[in-house]
Design a protein around this motif. Sequence first.
Motif, PDB file in Angstrom:
ATOM      1  N   UNK A   1      14.633  44.771  -4.916  1.00  0.00           N
ATOM      2  CA  UNK A   1      15.022  45.217  -4.238  1.00  0.00           C
ATOM      3  C   UNK A   1      16.141  44.839  -5.135  1.00  0.00           C
ATOM      4  N   UNK A   2      17.105  45.553  -6.331  1.00  0.00           N
ATOM      5  CA  UNK A   2      18.650  45.636  -6.657  1.00  0.00           C
ATOM      6  C   UNK A   2      19.375  44.869  -5.976  1.00  0.00           C
ATOM      7  N   UNK A   3      19.022  44.211  -5.809  1.00  0.00           N
ATOM      8  CA  UNK A   3      20.287  42.955  -5.913  1.00  0.00           C
ATOM      9  C   UNK A   3      21.176  42.473  -6.459  1.00  0.00           C
ATOM     10  N   UNK A   4      21.985  42.043  -6.722  1.00  0.00           N
ATOM     11  CA  UNK A   4      22.961  41.318  -7.707  1.00  0.00           C
ATOM     12  C   UNK A   4      23.432  39.786  -7.697  1.00  0.00           C
ATOM     13  N   UNK A   5      23.271  39.193  -8.958  1.00  0.00           N
ATOM     14  CA  UNK A   5      23.197  37.343  -8.418  1.00  0.00           C
ATOM     15  C   UNK A   5      23.990  37.123 -10.160  1.00  0.00           C
ATOM     16  N   UNK A   6      24.712  35.949  -9.568  1.00  0.00           N
ATOM     17  CA  UNK A   6      25.542  35.597 -10.490  1.00  0.00           C
ATOM     18  C   UNK A   6      24.946  34.503 -10.741  1.00  0.00           C
ATOM     19  N   UNK A   7      24.275  33.775 -11.934  1.00  0.00           N
ATOM     20  CA  UNK A   7      23.431  32.356 -11.756  1.00  0.00           C
ATOM     21  C   UNK A   7      24.504  31.324 -13.094  1.00  0.00           C
ATOM     22  N   UNK A   8      24.944  30.361 -12.236  1.00  0.00           N
ATOM     23  CA  UNK A   8      25.716  29.031 -13.541  1.00  0.00           C
ATOM     24  C   UNK A   8      24.581  27.781 -13.789  1.00  0.00           C
ATOM     25  N   UNK A   9      24.938  26.831 -14.543  1.00  0.00           N
ATOM     26  CA  UNK A   9      24.185  25.891 -14.489  1.00  0.00           C
ATOM     27  C   UNK A   9      24.052  24.845 -12.873  1.00  0.00           C
ATOM     28  N   UNK A  10      25.212  25.888 -11.863  1.00  0.00           N
ATOM     29  CA  UNK A  10      24.946  25.337 -10.839  1.00  0.00           C
ATOM     30  C   UNK A  10      23.989  25.869  -9.397  1.00  0.00           C
ATOM     31  N   UNK A  11      23.660  26.515 -10.132  1.00  0.00           N
ATOM     32  CA  UNK A  11      23.046  27.397  -9.146  1.00  0.00           C
ATOM     33  C   UNK A  11      23.222  29.068  -9.149  1.00  0.00           C
ATOM     34  N   UNK A  12      22.353  29.800  -7.815  1.00  0.00           N
ATOM     35  CA  UNK A  12      22.340  30.957  -7.821  1.00  0.00           C
ATOM     36  C   UNK A  12      23.282  31.747  -6.611  1.00  0.00           C
ATOM     37  N   UNK A  13      23.836  32.612  -6.826  1.00  0.00           N
ATOM     38  CA  UNK A  13      24.397  32.715  -6.102  1.00  0.00           C
ATOM     39  C   UNK A  13      25.001  34.945  -5.543  1.00  0.00           C
ATOM     40  N   UNK A  14      25.006  35.650  -4.690  1.00  0.00           N
ATOM     41  CA  UNK A  14      24.371  37.021  -4.671  1.00  0.00           C
ATOM     42  C   UNK A  14      25.678  37.060  -4.697  1.00  0.00           C
ATOM     43  N   UNK A  15      25.393  38.559  -5.647  1.00  0.00           N
ATOM     44  CA  UNK A  15      27.575  38.841  -6.351  1.00  0.00           C
ATOM     45  C   UNK A  15      27.688  40.834  -5.490  1.00  0.00           C
ATOM     46  N   UNK A  16      27.649  40.651  -3.911  1.00  0.00           N
ATOM     47  CA  UNK A  16      27.469  41.826  -3.761  1.00  0.00           C
ATOM     48  C   UNK A  16      29.307  42.899  -4.350  1.00  0.00           C
ATOM     49  N   UNK A  17      29.022  44.095  -4.893  1.00  0.00           N
ATOM     50  CA  UNK A  17      29.821  44.674  -5.127  1.00  0.00           C
ATOM     51  C   UNK A  17      29.743  45.264  -6.717  1.00  0.00           C
ATOM     52  N   UNK A  18      28.415  44.493  -7.672  1.00  0.00           N
ATOM     53  CA  UNK A  18      28.686  44.746  -8.324  1.00  0.00           C
ATOM     54  C   UNK A  18      28.504  45.752  -9.384  1.00  0.00           C
ATOM     55  N   UNK A  19      28.809  46.951  -9.968  1.00  0.00           N
ATOM     56  CA  UNK A  19      28.560  48.004 -11.138  1.00  0.00           C
ATOM     57  C   UNK A  19      27.711  47.882 -11.226  1.00  0.00           C
ATOM     58  N   UNK A  20      26.666  48.792 -11.848  1.00  0.00           N
ATOM     59  CA  UNK A  20      25.897  48.880 -12.169  1.00  0.00           C
ATOM     60  C   UNK A  20      25.590  50.396 -12.732  1.00  0.00           C
ATOM     61  N   UNK A  21      24.559  50.124 -14.583  1.00  0.00           N
ATOM     62  CA  UNK A  21      24.384  51.548 -14.907  1.00  0.00           C
ATOM     63  C   UNK A  21      23.156  51.971 -14.647  1.00  0.00           C
ATOM     64  N   UNK A  22      22.249  53.423 -15.289  1.00  0.00           N
ATOM     65  CA  UNK A  22      21.270  53.985 -14.245  1.00  0.00           C
ATOM     66  C   UNK A  22      19.961  53.413 -14.363  1.00  0.00           C
ATOM     67  N   UNK A  23      19.997  51.697 -15.487  1.00  0.00           N
ATOM     68  CA  UNK A  23      19.220  51.453 -15.133  1.00  0.00           C
ATOM     69  C   UNK A  23      18.954  49.890 -14.365  1.00  0.00           C
TER      70      UNK A  23
END
Length: 515
Positions: free
Chosen positions: A148-170
């Motif tokens: 679905x193209x959603x962006x996330x940040x993952x650390x050893x504490x868990x996964x959190x959504x990362x809205x507004x992240x910049x992405x390339x064409x891929x």
Amino acid sequence: MLDQRSQSAGSGTATGMIIKIAVLAVVTALAVWAALPLIRAEAWWALAVEAAVVAIVFHLYLQRRKIPPKYLLPGTLLLIAFQIIPVIMTIGTSFSNYGDGHRVGKDQAIEAIVAAGVQQTPGGTTYLLAAGESASGELTLLLTDTSDGSTWAGTEEGLTELPGAETDETGRITGAEDYSVWDLAELNERQDELTALAVPTGENTGIRVQGLSAFEGASTRSYDESCDCITDSATGTVWHADDEAGVFLTEDGQEALVGWRVNIGLDNYARVLTDPDIRGPFLGVFVWNLVFAAGSVLLTFAVGLGSAMALNRPGMRGTKAYRAVLILPYAMPAFAMILVWAQMFNRDFGLVNDLLGLDVNWFGDAWAARAMALLTNTWLGFPYMFLISLGALQALPADSLEAAKIDGAGGVTAFRKITLPLLLVALTPLLISSFAFNFNNFNAIELLTGGGPFRAGDDAGGTDLLITYAFRQAFGSASSDYGFASAISVFIFIIVATISAVMFRSTRKQEDVYS
């Protein structure tokens, strides 16, 4: 006349009331803004403290009397927020094992260890992988869900959504607020770190890195509360919890991937005093720290006082121009000047070696690096000493010096017996503050030498101060140890406080003699 006074008083009262309402409105807005994250984190004690502070502010500023507390309260709150609380938190951290591998609680550590055993399952979520570090320096997977193209940040504490992240064409993340994103070259170089990072997403699921992508799968590991252990069904390995050390261990003493934060008492302080691998470097750093701080004060004071005495001559021409030149180093940004001096001491093309015909390896030899640090710090610090010495010289009582001349005292004798003691009475508190500043002069060492030179196997460099050594333990090494760095910070506080107290006591005795 009475009407004018009444109108003026009413106007003043109305203006004061408007200002009071505006200030209290700002306080209320800030309190609500600060309360929301505390509620989300369920930090009820912190929320109770915030509510108490707001209640005190409203109580004081809604009263017509109690004027002194109204002026004292803002400064008191700032003192508590920026001085007392950081000190308390530093001391608290020094009694813990907080650092890499021990950043989270036990439940999160269990989730991370279980997630490290994740194996890809059919139909599991896949991600495009980017990576980087958070603002606090924590290794982070920056993930784009391929479905679905959603962006996330993952650390050893868990996964959190990362809205507004910049992405390339891929769809791969190239930029995100509060994160520094690695380029592909660094991503490839640090694959081992990324592969070792396990991001838990559920009780027995997690995300693992595979090349330039990542996947969510099921874990072969499970936690058994009855034995307080984790078992890997694929390898048969069993880790048992050690609550004192905050780690899971196998029978042969092998630690699991992640531990948790626990109170370890005085262990960090004991390491400094009893561990030979730490005690020796620490004592060496401490001795050099004293030499650097005391030497910087003595050299800057000597040069500054000498310059002030040379220019403190009535009728001397060009004194304004001379003074402007002498305070020039004080007017320049210190960090920029330190970097300039670092280039001037370069062995191959530096100005110092070229002008003096030397071939000194200033950055490679410990004693040369120390001399360089003292010379650079003297140049940066003597204008301050020049200014305060010139002001103190001009404030000296002229009758004492005249009486000395009448008694036949020469210039050297008058300076040693009268001028210098009177100057020290006025300037000793400033010299003590200068000593405390140079004892923790992080910029002068970090920007000039980086604490080096370093010998093979040594964790402390030839020019390290305690503050740069503590910084390296917390942030600059491959494995950060915030608990140990906090213990060193407490040592620094005790040392500086003790030396300052002794010096101030001697200053009071000196004032009694010359008063």
